[in-house]
Scaffold this motif. Sequence first.
Motif, PDB file in Angstrom:
ATOM      1  N   TRP A  18     165.896   6.835 -38.571  1.00 11.34           N
ATOM      2  CA  TRP A  18     165.249   5.858 -37.961  1.00 11.34           C
ATOM      3  C   TRP A  18     164.513   5.041 -39.198  1.00 11.34           C
ATOM      4  O   TRP A  18     164.535   3.807 -39.042  1.00 11.34           O
ATOM      5  CB  TRP A  18     164.301   6.092 -36.637  1.00 11.34           C
ATOM      6  CG  TRP A  18     163.172   5.176 -36.537  1.00 11.34           C
ATOM      7  CD1 TRP A  18     161.934   5.273 -36.609  1.00 11.34           C
ATOM      8  CD2 TRP A  18     163.372   3.581 -36.239  1.00 11.34           C
ATOM      9  NE1 TRP A  18     161.371   4.227 -36.432  1.00 11.34           N
ATOM     10  CE2 TRP A  18     162.399   3.013 -36.317  1.00 11.34           C
ATOM     11  CE3 TRP A  18     164.735   2.812 -36.269  1.00 11.34           C
ATOM     12  CZ2 TRP A  18     162.195   1.722 -35.917  1.00 11.34           C
ATOM     13  CZ3 TRP A  18     164.640   1.610 -35.936  1.00 11.34           C
ATOM     14  CH2 TRP A  18     163.291   0.805 -35.926  1.00 11.34           C
ATOM     15  N   PRO A  19     163.856   5.862 -39.885  1.00 14.60           N
ATOM     16  CA  PRO A  19     163.018   5.279 -41.071  1.00 14.60           C
ATOM     17  C   PRO A  19     163.896   4.314 -41.835  1.00 14.60           C
ATOM     18  O   PRO A  19     163.721   3.118 -42.294  1.00 14.60           O
ATOM     19  CB  PRO A  19     162.419   6.172 -41.645  1.00 14.60           C
ATOM     20  CG  PRO A  19     162.102   7.183 -40.817  1.00 14.60           C
ATOM     21  CD  PRO A  19     163.342   7.215 -39.920  1.00 14.60           C
ATOM     22  N   GLU A  20     165.300   4.886 -42.278  1.00 19.80           N
ATOM     23  CA  GLU A  20     166.160   4.124 -43.092  1.00 19.80           C
ATOM     24  C   GLU A  20     166.744   2.764 -42.284  1.00 19.80           C
ATOM     25  O   GLU A  20     166.815   1.873 -42.734  1.00 19.80           O
ATOM     26  CB  GLU A  20     167.431   4.957 -43.444  1.00 19.80           C
ATOM     27  CG  GLU A  20     168.279   4.304 -44.363  1.00 19.80           C
ATOM     28  CD  GLU A  20     169.462   5.325 -44.920  1.00 19.80           C
ATOM     29  OE1 GLU A  20     170.366   4.796 -45.420  1.00 19.80           O
ATOM     30  OE2 GLU A  20     169.197   6.566 -44.968  1.00 19.80           O
ATOM     31  N   ALA A  21     167.117   3.207 -40.976  1.00 17.37           N
ATOM     32  CA  ALA A  21     167.727   2.059 -40.272  1.00 17.37           C
ATOM     33  C   ALA A  21     166.625   1.001 -40.050  1.00 17.37           C
ATOM     34  O   ALA A  21     166.801  -0.262 -40.107  1.00 17.37           O
ATOM     35  CB  ALA A  21     168.004   2.548 -38.941  1.00 17.37           C
ATOM     36  N   LYS A  22     165.289   1.347 -39.847  1.00 11.89           N
ATOM     37  CA  LYS A  22     164.196   0.239 -39.717  1.00 11.89           C
ATOM     38  C   LYS A  22     164.093  -0.649 -41.102  1.00 11.89           C
ATOM     39  O   LYS A  22     164.135  -1.648 -40.990  1.00 11.89           O
ATOM     40  CB  LYS A  22     162.861   0.854 -39.449  1.00 11.89           C
ATOM     41  CG  LYS A  22     161.705  -0.024 -39.309  1.00 11.89           C
ATOM     42  CD  LYS A  22     160.441   0.985 -38.915  1.00 11.89           C
ATOM     43  CE  LYS A  22     159.190  -0.085 -38.865  1.00 11.89           C
ATOM     44  NZ  LYS A  22     157.971   0.719 -38.412  1.00 11.89           N
ATOM     45  N   GLN A  23     164.241   0.209 -42.167  1.00 13.60           N
ATOM     46  CA  GLN A  23     164.113  -0.570 -43.454  1.00 13.60           C
ATOM     47  C   GLN A  23     165.271  -1.557 -43.636  1.00 13.60           C
ATOM     48  O   GLN A  23     165.376  -2.336 -44.468  1.00 13.60           O
ATOM     49  CB  GLN A  23     164.008   0.476 -44.551  1.00 13.60           C
ATOM     50  CG  GLN A  23     163.910  -0.045 -45.944  1.00 13.60           C
ATOM     51  CD  GLN A  23     163.628   0.999 -47.104  1.00 13.60           C
ATOM     52  OE1 GLN A  23     163.867   2.347 -46.720  1.00 13.60           O
ATOM     53  NE2 GLN A  23     163.192   0.559 -48.380  1.00 13.60           N
ATOM     54  N   ALA A  24     166.493  -1.187 -42.977  1.00 12.64           N
ATOM     55  CA  ALA A  24     167.622  -1.842 -43.157  1.00 12.64           C
ATOM     56  C   ALA A  24     167.504  -3.107 -42.192  1.00 12.64           C
ATOM     57  O   ALA A  24     168.772  -3.710 -42.243  1.00 12.64           O
ATOM     58  CB  ALA A  24     168.955  -0.946 -42.910  1.00 12.64           C
ATOM     59  N   GLY A  25     166.557  -3.289 -41.404  1.00  9.58           N
ATOM     60  CA  GLY A  25     166.361  -4.552 -40.314  1.00  9.58           C
ATOM     61  C   GLY A  25     166.930  -4.314 -39.151  1.00  9.58           C
ATOM     62  O   GLY A  25     166.985  -5.376 -38.384  1.00  9.58           O
ATOM     63  N   ILE A  26     167.107  -2.888 -38.758  1.00  8.79           N
ATOM     64  CA  ILE A  26     167.328  -2.801 -37.423  1.00  8.79           C
ATOM     65  C   ILE A  26     166.151  -2.726 -36.466  1.00  8.79           C
ATOM     66  O   ILE A  26     165.314  -1.774 -36.834  1.00  8.79           O
ATOM     67  CB  ILE A  26     168.169  -1.335 -37.309  1.00  8.79           C
ATOM     68  CG1 ILE A  26     169.398  -1.274 -38.222  1.00  8.79           C
ATOM     69  CG2 ILE A  26     168.649  -1.107 -35.786  1.00  8.79           C
ATOM     70  CD1 ILE A  26     170.501  -2.560 -37.762  1.00  8.79           C
ATOM     71  N   SER A  27     166.304  -3.101 -35.289  1.00  7.00           N
ATOM     72  CA  SER A  27     165.008  -3.064 -34.397  1.00  7.00           C
ATOM     73  C   SER A  27     165.015  -1.912 -33.734  1.00  7.00           C
ATOM     74  O   SER A  27     166.022  -1.188 -33.477  1.00  7.00           O
ATOM     75  CB  SER A  27     164.998  -4.299 -33.611  1.00  7.00           C
ATOM     76  OG  SER A  27     166.221  -4.162 -32.530  1.00  7.00           O
ATOM     77  N   SER A  28     163.748  -1.582 -33.092  1.00 15.39           N
ATOM     78  CA  SER A  28     163.542  -0.292 -32.322  1.00 15.39           C
ATOM     79  C   SER A  28     164.534  -0.108 -31.040  1.00 15.39           C
ATOM     80  O   SER A  28     165.090   0.557 -30.870  1.00 15.39           O
ATOM     81  CB  SER A  28     162.135  -0.056 -32.035  1.00 15.39           C
ATOM     82  OG  SER A  28     161.942   1.154 -31.479  1.00 15.39           O
ATOM     83  N   ALA A  29     164.410  -1.587 -30.470  1.00 17.08           N
ATOM     84  CA  ALA A  29     165.362  -1.677 -29.452  1.00 17.08           C
ATOM     85  C   ALA A  29     166.821  -1.438 -29.790  1.00 17.08           C
ATOM     86  O   ALA A  29     167.371  -0.540 -28.817  1.00 17.08           O
ATOM     87  CB  ALA A  29     164.917  -3.147 -28.693  1.00 17.08           C
TER      88      ALA A  29
END
Length: 421
Positions: free
Chosen positions: A49-60
Amino acid sequence: MPGRAEGGKRRARLIATIAAFLALHLPAHAATKADVEAQFRQWLANDLWPEAKQAGISSAAFKAAFADVKLDWDLPDLAPPGFPKAKERKQSQAEFSSPGSYFSEKRLQGLAATGRSLASAHASTLKRIERTYGVPGQVVLAIWGRESGFGRAKIPHPIMDVLATKAFMSTRPELFRRELIAALNILQSGDVKEAEMRGSWAGAMGQPQFLPSSFLKYAVDFDGDGRRDIWNSVPDSLASIANYLSEKGWQGGRDWGFEVSIPGSVSCAQEGPDLARPIADWAGMGITRVSGKAFPAAERSASGMMLVPAGTHGPGFVVTPNFYVIKEYNNSDLYALFIGNLADRIAAGGGPFRGEWGDVGKMLRSDVLGMQKALVAIGYDVGKVDGLPGYKTRRSLGDWQAKNGLAPTCFPAPSLKAKLR
């Protein structure tokens, strides 16, 4: 008795030593699938999740993407944490046995017949694709047919299950981790619903069999519906294949290559994309097309490369840079030759290659690796020392054979193992 007592002490010490070793080197308990599933959920939340968030992926988007994802324990090349390491499997590739089996005539005839029918059905789309990207329709159709049976092959796997499983517990987790992040970007973009996002066990998606990273770079919306849909849209699938080839350097107006007859006076060690010369020069050395036709006038001044994928044990070719563009799709000489031959059949009703594929010795990868190491030790550049007989290995072997009084064959053979040490 004293002897029995002493023996008992030795056995006790041995048992204690073994117990201590096992305590140090084995986990407290063998992992179960339930243990691994729990670790997987922790990995999603704390690692991915931290990497996905940094790549611009929203939590939803992240939560929705993984809501129904499950580890697929039936996939190959898995390395579950806490499980015994799987034994390495023997390498088995067409290049090491009979390349001829790769070119199943029954399969090629069937694909060509279907391809010709679809060339007519999608003629207007293919013409527009060629005008846009410069790639001939028959080449696009050949790749479409080879990759997914013209979109008719069953594509069985939910792609998020595949990528998540392999990113978490495969033998190449970093590769699939990157592809998993790319897949999240695709879902967030709205190009496809997760239920429709299906692919192969290796993570290749849709009718063109793109990895998610390739989808993001090369997939196009050619039917104008606002989505890049390589699962359901034929125009999008075909145009995406053409765009991929175009971006990789396809040269419009040029062929992929020609099957040729190579005279004995021309060494097979002259093979390779880095030894290109004008096709007219190859013709001047006595190389002729097996069809009996002359090389096209437009090709004679352009560069061509000798290709002998089985050395002197199989057909020979003069290929153009477009051959190596096809290899960008699948880095295999045999794959690119399959596509070229199928494209020719679709366009003009051609047949199989004239040259026969001989028995190239059924070499093991470890045998080829040993030959490569021996060649490197005496100064040859064999490319990657990986047990795969690529063109640098083939031509190095041919040069070594010639210098040691042997007829150059430019391909590993069991008879050469003892000579090349």
